[in-house]
Enzyme design. Structure first.
Site, mmCIF file in Angstrom:
data_model
loop_
_atom_site.group_PDB
_atom_site.id
_atom_site.type_symbol
_atom_site.label_atom_id
_atom_site.label_comp_id
_atom_site.label_asym_id
_atom_site.label_seq_id
_atom_site.Cartn_x
_atom_site.Cartn_y
_atom_site.Cartn_z
ATOM 1 C CE LYS A 85 4.709 -4.303 -0.167
ATOM 2 N NZ LYS A 85 3.757 -5.340 0.181
ATOM 3 C CG ASP A 124 -3.971 -3.172 1.186
ATOM 4 O OD1 ASP A 124 -4.181 -2.673 2.307
ATOM 5 O OD2 ASP A 124 -4.756 -3.942 0.617
ATOM 6 N N GLY A 153 1.134 1.041 0.141
ATOM 7 C CA GLY A 153 2.311 1.473 0.897
ATOM 8 C C GLY A 153 2.237 2.962 1.215
ATOM 9 C CE LYS A 154 -3.590 4.329 1.224
ATOM 10 N NZ LYS A 154 -3.598 2.963 0.694
ATOM 11 N N GLY A 155 1.285 4.280 3.903
ATOM 12 C CA GLY A 155 1.802 4.505 5.259
ATOM 13 C C GLY A 155 3.269 4.880 5.231
ATOM 14 N N GLY A 204 -5.478 0.220 7.324
ATOM 15 C CA GLY A 204 -4.409 -0.282 8.177
ATOM 16 C C GLY A 204 -3.084 0.093 7.572
ATOM 17 C CG HIS A 205 -1.744 3.776 6.791
ATOM 18 N ND1 HIS A 205 -1.896 3.437 5.480
ATOM 19 C CD2 HIS A 205 -2.451 4.903 6.957
ATOM 20 C CE1 HIS A 205 -2.673 4.311 4.888
ATOM 21 N NE2 HIS A 205 -3.035 5.218 5.766
ATOM 22 N NE ARG A 240 -10.380 -9.450 4.222
ATOM 23 C CZ ARG A 240 -11.410 -8.770 3.727
ATOM 24 N NH1 ARG A 240 -12.382 -9.394 3.114
ATOM 25 N NH2 ARG A 240 -11.472 -7.461 3.844
ATOM 26 C CD GLN A 291 -10.427 2.622 3.011
ATOM 27 O OE1 GLN A 291 -10.815 3.749 2.831
ATOM 28 N NE2 GLN A 291 -10.372 2.100 4.208
ATOM 29 C CB ALA A 335 -2.226 -3.888 7.682
ATOM 30 C CB THR A 336 -7.397 -4.177 8.797
ATOM 31 O OG1 THR A 336 -6.805 -2.901 8.591
ATOM 32 C CG2 THR A 336 -8.549 -4.032 9.759
HETATM 33 P P1 GDP Z 1 -0.989 1.181 3.046
HETATM 34 O O1 GDP Z 1 -2.294 0.901 3.655
HETATM 35 O O2 GDP Z 1 -1.100 1.748 1.673
HETATM 36 O O3 GDP Z 1 -0.070 1.955 3.941
HETATM 37 O O4 GDP Z 1 -0.290 -0.210 2.827
HETATM 38 P P2 GDP Z 1 -0.011 -1.358 3.897
HETATM 39 O O5 GDP Z 1 0.583 -0.783 5.105
HETATM 40 O O6 GDP Z 1 -1.190 -2.243 4.034
HETATM 41 O O7 GDP Z 1 1.034 -2.222 3.098
HETATM 42 C C1 GDP Z 1 2.227 -1.768 2.847
HETATM 43 C C2 GDP Z 1 3.174 -2.845 3.294
HETATM 44 O O8 GDP Z 1 4.215 -2.865 2.380
HETATM 45 C C3 GDP Z 1 3.811 -2.561 4.631
HETATM 46 O O9 GDP Z 1 4.071 -3.759 5.305
HETATM 47 C C4 GDP Z 1 5.084 -1.871 4.261
HETATM 48 O O10 GDP Z 1 6.115 -2.003 5.209
HETATM 49 C C5 GDP Z 1 5.442 -2.571 3.012
HETATM 50 N N1 GDP Z 1 6.194 -1.780 2.071
HETATM 51 C C6 GDP Z 1 6.057 -0.450 1.771
HETATM 52 N N2 GDP Z 1 6.931 -0.099 0.826
HETATM 53 C C7 GDP Z 1 7.632 -1.217 0.518
HETATM 54 C C8 GDP Z 1 8.680 -1.504 -0.403
HETATM 55 O O11 GDP Z 1 9.126 -0.662 -1.156
HETATM 56 N N3 GDP Z 1 9.130 -2.797 -0.442
HETATM 57 C C9 GDP Z 1 8.655 -3.781 0.352
HETATM 58 N N4 GDP Z 1 9.153 -5.003 0.231
HETATM 59 N N5 GDP Z 1 7.667 -3.541 1.238
HETATM 60 C C10 GDP Z 1 7.166 -2.279 1.305
#
Ligand code: GDP
Length: 427
Positions: A333, A18, A20-22, A45-46, A305, A226, A301-302
């Site tokens: 973030k 989680d 922010g790889k997406g 879940g991206h 939780r 992950q 995201a999935t």
């Molecule tokens: P992933 O599985 O690694 O892609 O992560 P997730 O998608 O579960 O969580 C990333 C969440 O953080 C998403 O809702 C993104 O829009 C958000 N996000 C990503 N980069 C940033 C950031 O720089 N700042 C903030 N506030 N949110 C971010």
């Protein structure tokens, strides 16, 4: 990231997922020709924000949102065909053209209904805190050499045989859990016959496709799911996922040689989160965790939780840098920390009166140690509009400098918001 010499890049999470790889994959995909998922399944879940739209992708690489980019699901993924088509249909409804640019490895193993049932009904899965998507049981069948692969769907008699023994085994296991639920061979077969018609046209030798594309000069992005600390070998075992999330897994799971990887980008949050059970050395007390969770919208995201939250753990990320061979860090973030009057970085752990700066293999040790923190001043102003390093408050730059020094890896991106444009590129 991509350049004349950098043609194949892996993006991995360098914490517990989680990170922010997406968003990073979405940004990098702009310059990629191919984006490939290499492990995991529909438990990932991206979340990608495009304009005002929020799109959650579970199995399809987020590169699909860029017209012209080809996407593939590699052999290392366990594929849930049912939800794959839900995802495709959703994308098409949102106006994304998927036709002719999504491929699925013919060697990928399938997640079948009985895998999901076993995951949901097994008390051991609940103890680990799995997402219940059948990922673990599907990988178990793969390693036990009894899985059903995409290419098996070309041979109905073979599939029936595999499903019959799979169902037989699953029902016996369900009974041993004390579960009343049972699976029927005919139901599984009916589903597979229906899905095979849509799945087989997408099936390809993905490793070969990437090899040929690379030969023609393509930029290839390998997208991890992950995080490194959930890797079945290198993570906080047994509180891990069932695959190799780290960069070594990228080569194996995409079907390409390790020597073809030119760069590995580790995505980290400016703090730490973890969903599910298992150690989290820098976990905050509930009041502080709740503040961070709200500011960072830290809900899965999935599964929805709430995520557990903590300060940035430099021991963890330096370890991830080593096992992945990270060539750069993407810190996401940073904006979530904007309102804190001070921020901490974990520089080591004390255990039995001794200081440890290397991540231990034994989770029991992790439960007992005390994190050692270095405190820095917060910046208490918004970073959301920063687009260059110079735009960041001095205290935020000091924080990133300390992070880079402790992790011993250069920072190549800093993300300051959910939107695509809210990013600082430093390479
Ligand atoms: P992933 O599985 O690694 O892609 O992560 P997730 O998608 O579960 O969580 C990333 C969440 O953080 C998403 O809702 C993104 O829009 C958000 N996000 C990503 N980069 C940033 C950031 O720089 N700042 C903030 N506030 N949110 C971010």
């Amino acid at each position: 990231m991509f350049g004349e010499r950098t043609r194949t890049v892996v993006v991995v999470g360098a914490q517990w997922g989680d990170e922010g790889k997406g968003k990073l994959v979405d940004v990098l995909a702009e310059r990629a020709d191919w984006v490939v998922r290499y492990q995991g399944g529909a438990n990932a879940g991206h979340t990608v924000h495009v304009g005002d739209e929020q799109i959650v992708l579970h199995q399809i690489p987020s590169g699909i949102l860029h017209p012209g980019v080809r996407c593939a699901i590699g052999n290392g993924v366990v594929l849930d065909p049912d939800t794959l088509f839900d995802e495709i249909d959703e994308l098409v409804k949102d106006g994304v053209d998927v036709e002719g640019r999504l491929y699925v490895s013919d060697r990928a193993h399938l997640v079948l209904p009985y895998h999901k049932l076993l995951d949901a009904e097994n008390p051991a899965s609940k103890a680990i805190g799995t997402t219940g998507r059948g990922i673990g049981p599907a990988y178990e069948d793969k390693v036990a050499r009894r899985g059903v692969r995409v290419l098996d769907l070309r041979h109905p008699a073979r599939v029936r045989e595999l499903v019959e023994s799979g169902v037989h085994r699953a029902n016996a296991e369900l009974q041993s859990f004390g579960s009343k639920v049972r699976v029927e061979v005919d139901d599984v077969m009916a589903l597979l016959v229906r899905l095979a018609q849509r799945l087989l046209p997408l099936a390809e030798d993905v490793g070969l496709l990437i090899h040929r594309a690379r030969g023609a000069g393509a930029a290839v992005l390998l997208e991890g799911a992950q995080g490194s600390l959930l890797d079945v070998d290198h993570g906080t075992y047994p509180f891990v996922t069932s695959s190799n999330t780290t960069s070594g897994g990228a080569a194996v799971g995409a079907g390409i040689a390790p020597t073809t990887i030119d760069a590995v980008l580790g995505v980290v949050k400016a703090y730490t989160t973890r969903v599910g059970n298992g150690p989290l050395p820098t976990e905050l007390d509930e009041a502080m965790a709740e503040r961070m969770r709200k500011l960072g919208n830290e809900y899965g995201a999935t599964t929805g939780r709430p995520r557990r939250c903590g300060w940035f753990d430099a021991v963890v990320v330096r370890y991830a840098a080593r096992v992945n061979g990270l060539t750069g860090l993407a810190v996401t973030k940073l904006d979530v920390l904007d309102t804190f009057d001070r921020v901490a970085l974990c520089t080591g752990y004390t255990f039995n009166g001794e200081l440890h700066t290397e991540f231990p293999g034994d989770v029991a040790a992790l439960e007992e140690l005390e994190p050692r923190y270095e405190w820095l001043d917060g910046w208490q102003q918004s970073t959301a509009d920063a687009r260059r390093l110079e735009d960041l408050p001095h205290a935020a730059r000091l924080y990133l400098d300390r992070m880079r020094a402790l992790v011993e890896t250069p920072i190549t991106y800093v993300s300051v918001g959910t939107r695509r444009d809210q990013i600082i590129g430093l390479d």
